[in-house]
Design an enzyme around this catalytic site. Structure first.
Site, short mmCIF file in Angstrom:
data_model
loop_
_atom_site.label_atom_id
_atom_site.label_comp_id
_atom_site.label_asym_id
_atom_site.label_seq_id
_atom_site.Cartn_x
_atom_site.Cartn_y
_atom_site.Cartn_z
N ASP A 1 0.82 -1.11 -0.24
CA ASP A 1 0.12 0.09 0.18
C ASP A 1 1.04 1.13 -0.01
OD1 ASP A 1 -2.47 1.61 0.39
OD2 ASP A 1 -3.24 -0.03 1.52
N ASP B 1 -2.93 4.86 -2.49
CA ASP B 1 -4.04 5.57 -1.56
C ASP B 1 -4.35 6.84 -2.04
OD1 ASP B 1 -5.12 4.99 1.27
OD2 ASP B 1 -4.03 6.84 1.56
N GLU C 1 -6.56 4.15 -5.88
CA GLU C 1 -7.68 4.21 -5.06
C GLU C 1 -7.98 5.69 -5.38
OE1 GLU C 1 -9.50 4.33 -0.63
OE2 GLU C 1 -7.50 5.53 -1.31
N HIS D 1 -11.29 -2.44 3.67
CA HIS D 1 -11.20 -2.01 4.84
C HIS D 1 -11.91 -0.75 5.16
CE1 HIS D 1 -8.14 0.28 2.71
NE2 HIS D 1 -8.03 0.93 3.64
N ASP D 2 -12.46 -0.26 4.39
CA ASP D 2 -13.25 1.20 4.61
C ASP D 2 -14.58 0.93 4.45
OD1 ASP D 2 -10.81 2.51 4.54
OD2 ASP D 2 -10.62 2.75 2.54
C1 GLC Z 1 -7.64 5.58 2.05
C2 GLC Z 1 -7.61 4.40 2.73
C3 GLC Z 1 -8.21 4.68 4.06
C4 GLC Z 1 -7.46 5.66 4.72
C5 GLC Z 1 -7.49 7.18 4.08
C6 GLC Z 1 -6.36 7.96 4.26
O1 GLC Z 1 -8.82 6.02 1.69
O2 GLC Z 1 -8.17 3.29 2.19
O3 GLC Z 1 -8.23 3.35 5.01
O4 GLC Z 1 -7.78 6.07 6.05
O5 GLC Z 1 -7.07 6.94 2.73
O6 GLC Z 1 -5.02 7.48 4.09
#
Ligand code: GLC
Length: 516
Positions: free
Chosen positions: A99, A196, A258, A320-321
């Protein structure tokens, strides 16, 4: 199939290392623990693992606040453990994706420690500082996106927690530093990065306020009350992505983005993929879709239609979100299996989230158990993301840790666990069977898609076609049987309800894959 295209043909298994397997008894998963569970991952039949962040971090956002990109946090192990994990994965034919959290660092990162110290230091411009609050930008986690730092009295930008200051991607030294981090890991054998919130890297150079947007939740959560046109998705982002891609290409590595989206739906993905940008980007339409044939079809089509010719779709049911999909969609294990049929037979790469192969549901946590910052802040309106991060259920007793787990195990662990999978109707068999089918079936791997294939109101259906073979997928989205006439001479390749005769009606929530 050439090795270079593994990311197109296989599936990726997301592991949240904190919750996968603890080897020390401290209640937190770690790399040696994870390594001891690779049999399970390999037997599932995925091609790669993606690990949520394991770098040194104060864990303000559970690792999404990185204090050192080139090391491993002692709670997860050491760099040597990571080398060993990469080695073991490769020995099993599994790729390793890390990640990459590069929009922001932790406020404990040495770069930020230097940057905040005084206004003239060499790293000052590595972050985004202003003497007064320049605009109306909000943090994704609630509140303002600007925090005053006592050292100099200036304000720094943070799109997430104040403990996650945003890097200044308009400073070429920052870009070079991130490219060096990519090289560091690619040289150690890492096969790719999940990036991310990459579409937040660049902000408008003048930092203008975002236009306001009417939204019923805007008073409590200002983030949704704006059109995010200046704090993300800048038109020069493709250039930066192109530089990252060039480094990835040197190593044959893959970049998966993402996106954070204005509507908080993360569906701008298609704009950033292609031969000189990212290999893939998440399109989260399925995470936001209701479980009806019509809504699911719209979600699927929105991704397929948005992608450019050199784009490649991804399918995500849970991560995970977000609330885990068996809870989001209901319908029990049968529907969870039908959902797997969707993710594993559409064109594109499925990203599976640990435990979904067991049908793990969202953990129902008490207020006192919540540790996720937005959950603490917005309880009970938003209970945070901890429920999606409860420990992997290995045995009837859990077997995740010998100590006290950092989040409680789900109460269904006694009957929902990795050892209770002997029954051929259990969910994991659908995952294993479909992953195996994909590996061996050219039509499912690379076939063109004919969509839709039936106009039945309750059934999703498509075909995957290559010259030598045609595969038809049918997913019954309702709790009653439905008859969709099968074609003569066809053969059931997989049915989540163990149906073997194509002439039989679809069982409630059945997913069926048929060779035509
Ligand atoms: C992304 C991750 C999340 C995190 C955010 C800040 O959305 O998936 O878990 O809190 O970024 O890094």
């Amino acid at each position: 199939m050439s090795d270079a295209a593994w990311w197109r043909t296989g599936a990726v298994y997301q592991i949240y290392p904190r919750s996968f397997q603890d080897s020390t008894g401290n209640g937190i998963g770690d790399l040696p623990g994870l390594r001891s569970r690779l049999d399970w991952v390999e037997q599932l039949g995925v091609s790669a693992v993606w690990l949520s962040p394991v770098h040194p971090s104060p864990q303000a956002d559970f690792g999404y606040d990185v204090a050192d990109y080139c090391d491993v946090d002692p709670i997860f192990g050491s760099l040597a453990d990571m080398d060993q994990l990469i080695h073991d994965c490769h020995a099993r034919g599994l790729k390793v994706v890390l990640d990459g959290v590069f929009n922001h660092t932790s406020d404990q990162h040495a770069w930020f420690t230097a940057s905040r110290a005084d206004k003239t230091n060499a790293k000052r411009d590595w972050y985004i500082w202003r003497d007064t609050v320049p605009n109306n930008w909000k943090s994704t986690f609630g509140g303002t996106a600007w925090t005053q730092d006592p050292a100099t009295g200036s304000y720094y930008l943070h799109s997430f927690l104040p403990a996650q200051p945003d890097l200044n991607w308009r400073n070429p030294d920052v870009v070079d530093a991130v490219l060096d981090v990519l090289r560091f890991w690619f040289e150690r054998g890492v096969d790719g990065f999940r990036l991310d919130v990459f579409n937040s890297y660049l902000k408008h150079p003048d930092l203008p306020s975002n236009p306001r947007r009417w939204h019923p939740g805007a008073l409590a959560y200002g983030y949704v009350g704006q059109h995010h046109i200046h704090d993300r998705d800048q038109s020069d982002l493709p250039e930066v992505l192109g530089r990252m891609r060039a480094v990835a290409d040197e190593f044959g590595a893959v970049l998966i983005g993402e996106t954070l989206d204005e509507k908080f739906r993360y569906d701008r993905a298609a704009d950033f993929v292609g031969d000189d940008q990212l290999h893939m980007a998440f399109h989260f339409a399925l995470l936001h879709s209701r479980w009806t044939a019509k809504k699911l079809a719209t979600a699927i089509r929105s991704q397929l239609n948005a992608l450019p010719k050199d784009g490649w779709p991804t399918w995500v049911l849970s991560n995970h979100d977000f609330q885990r999909h068996p809870t989001r969609w209901g319908g029990g294990d049968e529907r969870a299996k039908a959902a797997a049929v969707i993710a594993l037979t559409l064109p594109g790469t499925p990203f599976l989230y640990y435990g979904e192969e067991l049908g793990m549901v969202e953990g129902r946590l008490k207020r006192a158990d919540i540790v996720d910052p937005p959950g603490i802040r917005f309880w009970p309106v938003f209970k945070g993301r901890d429920g999606a991060r409860t420990p992997m259920q290995w045995t009837s007793e859990g077997a995740f840790t010998t100590g006290i787990p950092w989040l409680p195990l789900n109460p269904d662990t006694p009957w929902r666990h990795a050892e209770a999978t002997a029954n051929p109707l259990s969910i994991v068999h659908t995952y294993r069977a479909l992953l195996a089918l994909r590996r061996n079936n050219e039509a499912l791997r690379s076939g063109a898609t004919i969509w839709p294939d039936t106009d039945h109101a309750d059934v999703l259906s498509w075909q995957r076609v290559v010259a030598s073979e045609r595969v038809r997928v049918l997913v019954n989205t309702v709790d009653r049987s439905v008859l969709v006439p099968g074609e003569a001479g066809t053969q059931v390749l997989w049915s989540t309800a163990a149906v073997t005769d194509v002439r039989e009606p679809l069982a409630p929530n059945e997913g069926r894959v048929v060779r035509v």
